[in-house]
Design a protein around this motif. Structure first.
Motif, short mmCIF file in Angstrom:
data_model
loop_
_atom_site.label_atom_id
_atom_site.label_comp_id
_atom_site.label_asym_id
_atom_site.label_seq_id
_atom_site.Cartn_x
_atom_site.Cartn_y
_atom_site.Cartn_z
N SER A 129 0.82 -1.21 0.00
CA SER A 129 0.00 0.00 0.00
C SER A 129 0.86 1.27 0.00
N THR A 130 2.00 1.19 -0.67
CA THR A 130 2.78 2.39 -0.98
C THR A 130 2.77 2.55 -2.49
N PHE A 131 3.03 3.76 -2.97
CA PHE A 131 2.80 4.03 -4.39
C PHE A 131 4.04 4.69 -4.99
N ASN A 132 4.62 3.99 -5.97
CA ASN A 132 5.85 4.44 -6.60
C ASN A 132 5.59 4.76 -8.06
N LEU A 133 5.55 6.04 -8.39
CA LEU A 133 5.42 6.48 -9.78
C LEU A 133 6.73 7.04 -10.31
N GLY A 134 7.82 6.77 -9.61
CA GLY A 134 9.11 7.32 -10.00
C GLY A 134 10.06 6.31 -10.61
N GLY A 135 9.51 5.23 -11.14
CA GLY A 135 10.36 4.17 -11.69
C GLY A 135 11.27 4.61 -12.81
N GLU A 136 10.81 5.57 -13.61
CA GLU A 136 11.63 6.03 -14.73
C GLU A 136 12.96 6.61 -14.25
N GLU A 186 4.65 -8.43 7.59
CA GLU A 186 4.28 -7.12 8.11
C GLU A 186 3.99 -6.13 6.98
N MET A 187 4.73 -6.25 5.88
CA MET A 187 4.47 -5.38 4.73
C MET A 187 3.09 -5.65 4.15
N ARG A 188 2.73 -6.93 4.05
CA ARG A 188 1.42 -7.27 3.52
C ARG A 188 0.30 -6.83 4.46
N MET A 189 0.53 -6.96 5.76
CA MET A 189 -0.47 -6.52 6.72
C MET A 189 -0.69 -5.01 6.64
N CYS A 190 0.39 -4.27 6.47
CA CYS A 190 0.25 -2.82 6.32
C CYS A 190 -0.48 -2.48 5.02
N GLY A 191 -0.26 -3.31 4.00
CA GLY A 191 -0.96 -3.09 2.75
C GLY A 191 -2.45 -3.35 2.86
N ASN A 244 -4.36 -3.29 5.88
CA ASN A 244 -4.98 -2.34 6.80
C ASN A 244 -3.90 -1.74 7.69
N ARG A 245 -3.52 -0.54 7.39
CA ARG A 245 -2.41 0.09 8.12
C ARG A 245 -2.81 0.42 9.57
N GLU A 246 -4.05 0.82 9.78
CA GLU A 246 -4.50 1.15 11.13
C GLU A 246 -4.52 -0.10 12.02
N PHE A 247 -5.05 -1.18 11.49
CA PHE A 247 -5.07 -2.43 12.25
C PHE A 247 -3.65 -2.87 12.57
N SER A 248 -2.74 -2.74 11.59
CA SER A 248 -1.34 -3.14 11.80
C SER A 248 -0.70 -2.30 12.91
N LYS A 249 -1.07 -1.03 12.95
CA LYS A 249 -0.53 -0.15 13.99
C LYS A 249 -0.95 -0.62 15.38
N TYR A 250 -2.23 -0.97 15.53
CA TYR A 250 -2.72 -1.43 16.83
C TYR A 250 -2.21 -2.83 17.16
N VAL A 270 10.51 1.28 3.85
CA VAL A 270 11.16 0.05 3.38
C VAL A 270 10.62 -0.43 2.03
N PRO A 271 9.29 -0.55 1.84
CA PRO A 271 8.81 -1.01 0.53
C PRO A 271 9.22 -0.09 -0.62
N MET A 272 9.26 1.21 -0.36
CA MET A 272 9.68 2.14 -1.41
C MET A 272 11.15 1.94 -1.75
N ALA A 273 11.97 1.72 -0.72
CA ALA A 273 13.40 1.49 -0.98
C ALA A 273 13.61 0.20 -1.75
N ILE A 274 12.88 -0.86 -1.39
CA ILE A 274 12.99 -2.13 -2.12
C ILE A 274 12.53 -1.94 -3.56
#
Length: 367
Positions: free
Chosen positions: A95-102, A234-239, A241-247, A258-262
């Motif tokens: 649930s992160t968004f990378n439009l900078g691949g170019e 944990e990355m999939r869980m954040c994807g 439901n981020r709020e649920f993952s936080k709690y 981390v997902p953006m860096a990967i």
């Protein structure tokens, strides 16, 4: 009592397995139907707009397989798409968004080239990995900036990743056409890398190189990382439901970065391999299209790392078919792009994928 519990657990596992198989079959059936419809629309377009539709249709669909050169180059094109598709799949799954691949792929290509040109006499087994590591690092850094901005100030990742990428492209263009420009070459390009850094060709006379095996292995490794590792979970869980993952105690801020860096690392790797396997230098715009096409590949694959492999091959096949039709028939560039656009639009749409699930649900309700 123990035997009864075991039987219950076995039945539960069987039920879950059946649900997964049913879902997979439904998705596969919807995908096949969607591809068939999109191909039918392409054929209709060619029949209407081409003066020699039979020849155009033949080369659009069969052309990539008529010569070893066409087939090898089609497979070679899929390599970069696998890496960028993996990068987008990891980001979207989290649930992160990378439009900078170019920009990430382009900067990876430049850094890999600079490292290889700076080490002309280094053994290939040392300099090659060093260049690829450099490409991964710069790609991860460029994409990680957007993740950091989101984590620190809540900046929209769609906007920040695109803007950072646009700036990086201009910076790379400056170096390629300025300080690193090869004065002996009429093209806007750097000097050629040493021969020991050029990846082994495995299907001559095409440009297909050994990195295709690395790309497939990377996709398999990414799948197991996302499905079996603690970080992947944990990355999939954040994807989901981020709020649920936080709690639940997960550091959700970390999984904005981390997902953006990967993702950026995969894009940088695509750029480095493009230089070492195909062009042997960093030309101006050498990775143009890899970032945006990687998004299409990830959407076709539904963010599944294993499905990225056939999705990249499918994308490369369509592009190779369009080029073959333009070369051997009267298909224009515009018609080829319209055909590709129709196919990608329908394949990435969600309408037909759940068609059979909906029918099954209606039958159950009727009962």
């Amino acid at each position: 009592m123990i035997l009864t519990d075991r039987m219950k657990r076995t039945r539960q596992r069987c039920a879950v397995a059946k649900q997964r198989v049913a879902k997979l079959l439904s998705t596969a059936t919807g995908l096949i139907l969607t591809i068939a419809i999109s191909f039918a629309i392409v054929i209709l377009l060619i029949l209407v707009l081409s003066d020699e539709p039979g020849r155009a249709i033949y080369f659009f669909f069969i052309g990539p397989f008529t010569k070893a050169y066409y087939l090898g180059n089609m497979l070679n094109q899929s390599i970069g798409l696998m890496f960028t598709g993996l990068g987008i799949a990891v980001a979207f799954k989290s649930s992160t968004f990378n439009l900078g691949g170019e920009g990430q792929a382009y900067s990876g290509a430049l850094v890999a080239t600079v490292i290889l040109l700076a080490l002309p006499n280094m053994p290939g087994i040392v300099g090659g990995p060093a260049a690829l590591i450099g490409a991964v690092v710069i790609g991860a850094f460029v994409a990680g900036l957007s993740g950091f901005f989101k984590m620190r100030w809540g900046t929209d990742q769609l906007i920040s990743s695109f803007l950072v990428s646009s700036a990086v492209i201009l910076i790379v263009n400056y170096f390629v056409t300025g300080p690193l420009d090869d004065p002996t070459n009429s093209m806007l390009t750097t000097a050629r890398i040493a021969e020991q850094y050029q990846l082994l060709l495995i299907f001559k006379p095409s440009k297909l190189d050994i990195s295709i095996f690395f790309a497939v292995a990377t996709a398999i490794g990414t799948y197991f990382f996302m499905q079996r590792s603690h970080w992947g979970y944990e990355m999939r869980m954040c994807g989901i439901n981020r709020e649920f993952s936080k709690y639940a105690g997960i550091n959700v801020g970390k999984y904005l970065l981390v997902p953006m860096a990967i993702s950026g690392g995969f894009h940088g790797l695509a750029g480095g391999i493009t230089v070492m396997g195909t062009h042997y230098r960093c030309l101006k715009g050498v990775t143009a299209g890899l970032g945006w096409n990687g998004i299409a590949v990830a959407l076709i694959a539904k963010n599944n790392p294993l499905a990225v492999i056939p999705a990249a091959l499918f994308f490369a096949y369509l592009d190779a078919g369009a080029k073959a039709a333009m070369l051997h028939a009267d298909v224009t560039f515009e018609l080829a792009k319209i055909a590709q656009g129709v196919i990608f639009f329908l394949v990435t749409a969600q309408a037909l994928y759940g068609l059979f699930d909906s029918k099954k649900k209606r039958k159950k309700v009727a009962r």
